[in-house]
Design a protein around this motif. Sequence first.
Motif, PDB file in Angstrom:
ATOM      1  N   UNK A  27       0.838  -1.197   0.000  1.00 27.68           N
ATOM      2  CA  UNK A  27       0.000   0.000   0.000  1.00 27.68           C
ATOM      3  C   UNK A  27       0.873   1.246   0.000  1.00 27.68           C
ATOM      4  N   UNK A  28       0.226   2.390  -0.151  1.00 25.89           N
ATOM      5  CA  UNK A  28       0.953   3.662  -0.211  1.00 25.89           C
ATOM      6  C   UNK A  28       1.949   3.761   0.946  1.00 25.89           C
ATOM      7  N   UNK A  29       3.199   4.081   0.628  1.00 22.85           N
ATOM      8  CA  UNK A  29       4.218   4.264   1.641  1.00 22.85           C
ATOM      9  C   UNK A  29       4.933   3.004   2.068  1.00 22.85           C
ATOM     10  N   UNK A  30       4.449   1.829   1.654  1.00 24.09           N
ATOM     11  CA  UNK A  30       5.111   0.576   2.034  1.00 24.09           C
ATOM     12  C   UNK A  30       6.459   0.444   1.330  1.00 24.09           C
ATOM     13  N   UNK A  31       7.403  -0.170   2.033  1.00 23.55           N
ATOM     14  CA  UNK A  31       8.724  -0.418   1.465  1.00 23.55           C
ATOM     15  C   UNK A  31       8.696  -1.702   0.632  1.00 23.55           C
ATOM     16  N   UNK A  32       9.295  -1.675  -0.547  1.00 25.97           N
ATOM     17  CA  UNK A  32       9.386  -2.851  -1.407  1.00 25.97           C
ATOM     18  C   UNK A  32      10.558  -3.701  -0.911  1.00 25.97           C
ATOM     19  N   UNK A  33      10.261  -4.922  -0.521  1.00 27.06           N
ATOM     20  CA  UNK A  33      11.281  -5.819   0.032  1.00 27.06           C
ATOM     21  C   UNK A  33      11.994  -6.554  -1.106  1.00 27.06           C
ATOM     22  N   UNK A  34      13.175  -6.089  -1.447  1.00 25.31           N
ATOM     23  CA  UNK A  34      13.916  -6.676  -2.570  1.00 25.31           C
ATOM     24  C   UNK A  34      14.309  -8.127  -2.290  1.00 25.31           C
ATOM     25  N   UNK A  35      14.705  -8.420  -1.063  1.00 23.64           N
ATOM     26  CA  UNK A  35      15.113  -9.784  -0.722  1.00 23.64           C
ATOM     27  C   UNK A  35      13.952 -10.760  -0.857  1.00 23.64           C
ATOM     28  N   UNK A  36      12.772 -10.323  -0.424  1.00 18.68           N
ATOM     29  CA  UNK A  36      11.586 -11.181  -0.512  1.00 18.68           C
ATOM     30  C   UNK A  36      11.234 -11.457  -1.964  1.00 18.68           C
ATOM     31  N   UNK A  37      11.343 -10.436  -2.803  1.00 20.12           N
ATOM     32  CA  UNK A  37      11.042 -10.605  -4.232  1.00 20.12           C
ATOM     33  C   UNK A  37      12.070 -11.527  -4.883  1.00 20.12           C
ATOM     34  N   UNK A  38      13.353 -11.324  -4.559  1.00 20.52           N
ATOM     35  CA  UNK A  38      14.408 -12.165  -5.135  1.00 20.52           C
ATOM     36  C   UNK A  38      14.187 -13.630  -4.779  1.00 20.52           C
ATOM     37  N   UNK A  40      11.265 -15.026  -3.726  1.00 20.84           N
ATOM     38  CA  UNK A  40       9.988 -15.514  -4.224  1.00 20.84           C
ATOM     39  C   UNK A  40       9.985 -15.791  -5.707  1.00 20.84           C
ATOM     40  N   UNK A  41      10.679 -14.947  -6.482  1.00 22.20           N
ATOM     41  CA  UNK A  41      10.695 -15.103  -7.944  1.00 22.20           C
ATOM     42  C   UNK A  41      11.908 -15.873  -8.434  1.00 22.20           C
ATOM     43  N   UNK A  42      12.884 -16.069  -7.570  1.00 20.81           N
ATOM     44  CA  UNK A  42      14.085 -16.772  -7.989  1.00 20.81           C
ATOM     45  C   UNK A  42      14.921 -15.978  -8.972  1.00 20.81           C
ATOM     46  N   UNK A  43      15.018 -14.658  -8.743  1.00 14.17           N
ATOM     47  CA  UNK A  43      15.797 -13.796  -9.623  1.00 14.17           C
ATOM     48  C   UNK A  43      16.870 -13.083  -8.805  1.00 14.17           C
ATOM     49  N   UNK A  44      17.855 -12.541  -9.503  1.00 14.30           N
ATOM     50  CA  UNK A  44      18.903 -11.778  -8.833  1.00 14.30           C
ATOM     51  C   UNK A  44      18.404 -10.367  -8.549  1.00 14.30           C
ATOM     52  N   UNK A  45      19.241  -9.580  -7.902  1.00 16.17           N
ATOM     53  CA  UNK A  45      18.856  -8.208  -7.582  1.00 16.17           C
ATOM     54  C   UNK A  45      18.933  -7.280  -8.793  1.00 16.17           C
ATOM     55  N   UNK A  46      19.618  -7.736  -9.853  1.00 16.55           N
ATOM     56  CA  UNK A  46      19.760  -6.877 -11.043  1.00 16.55           C
ATOM     57  C   UNK A  46      18.406  -6.603 -11.702  1.00 16.55           C
ATOM     58  N   UNK A  47      17.599  -7.634 -12.068  1.00 10.66           N
ATOM     59  CA  UNK A  47      16.287  -7.332 -12.661  1.00 10.66           C
ATOM     60  C   UNK A  47      15.350  -6.617 -11.696  1.00 10.66           C
ATOM     61  N   UNK A  48      15.538  -6.834 -10.387  1.00 12.08           N
ATOM     62  CA  UNK A  48      14.710  -6.117  -9.406  1.00 12.08           C
ATOM     63  C   UNK A  48      15.017  -4.624  -9.475  1.00 12.08           C
ATOM     64  N   UNK A  49      16.306  -4.287  -9.543  1.00 13.09           N
ATOM     65  CA  UNK A  49      16.686  -2.880  -9.654  1.00 13.09           C
ATOM     66  C   UNK A  49      16.175  -2.287 -10.963  1.00 13.09           C
TER      67      UNK A  49
END
Length: 242
Positions: A27-38, A40-49
């Motif tokens: 929701x508005x103002x929430x922080x996007x958790x890069x580690x959780x996305x990496x 969950x999706x099985x991707x590196x931090x490069x496509x997340x960035x």
Amino acid sequence: MPKKYGIKEKDQVVSHILHLVLTGKLRSGDRVDRNEIAQGLGVSRVPIQEALVQLEHDGVVSTRYHRGAFVERFDESTVLEHYELDGMLNGIAAARAAANPTPRIVGELGALMRSLRAAKDSRSFAEIAWEYRRVINDEYAGPRLHATIRASQNLIPRMFWTTYQNNREDILPFYEDETAAIHRRDPEAARAACVGRSYLMAQTMLAELCRRRVFTAPDIVGPGVPPSVAARLSQERASILL
């Protein structure tokens, strides 16, 4: 979550983050958790960035130095703005088509209109409608307009429109109006059809977000929506409040 082969990892991350926003998990103002996305999706931090750079450019997130990425304001007016921009931008290309309707474009749009009228399900209708837009935009939108249209469509989820049962009933009249305007060389009417279509889509999407409990359910159906559709949307929102 397994990787989706054939889809760029950056695009997969963009879709994932937008899904989290559209389902109220972010929701508005929430922080996007890069580690959780990496993870969950099985991707590196490069496509997340890369995805976050695109989403920041499109106004969905903002990044703060040494703090991360955060969801920008996401409310009813934000959704309306995305659809309003989509209608205005597509309206520019449609108006150009009406000002200079070449025989080839008129023929292609005529064939697509016949397919739209004959579409038997929401997915088929949605796919043909996207092809209709592609034909006009490829011919009449330059690179900058193309890029801006793409950016405006982030909060217009394709998956929803391929499954929305009233897709053909609600949207077809606007394509009829746009095609007729192009035939009679009426740029303003073609532009108005695009704006009206996008406004109706915005109201429908807001009703869906209310159903998902992402938003509350105010009655904000406004001008440009056919009375029968406005009544149904109001009934849907009223039922959400019960």
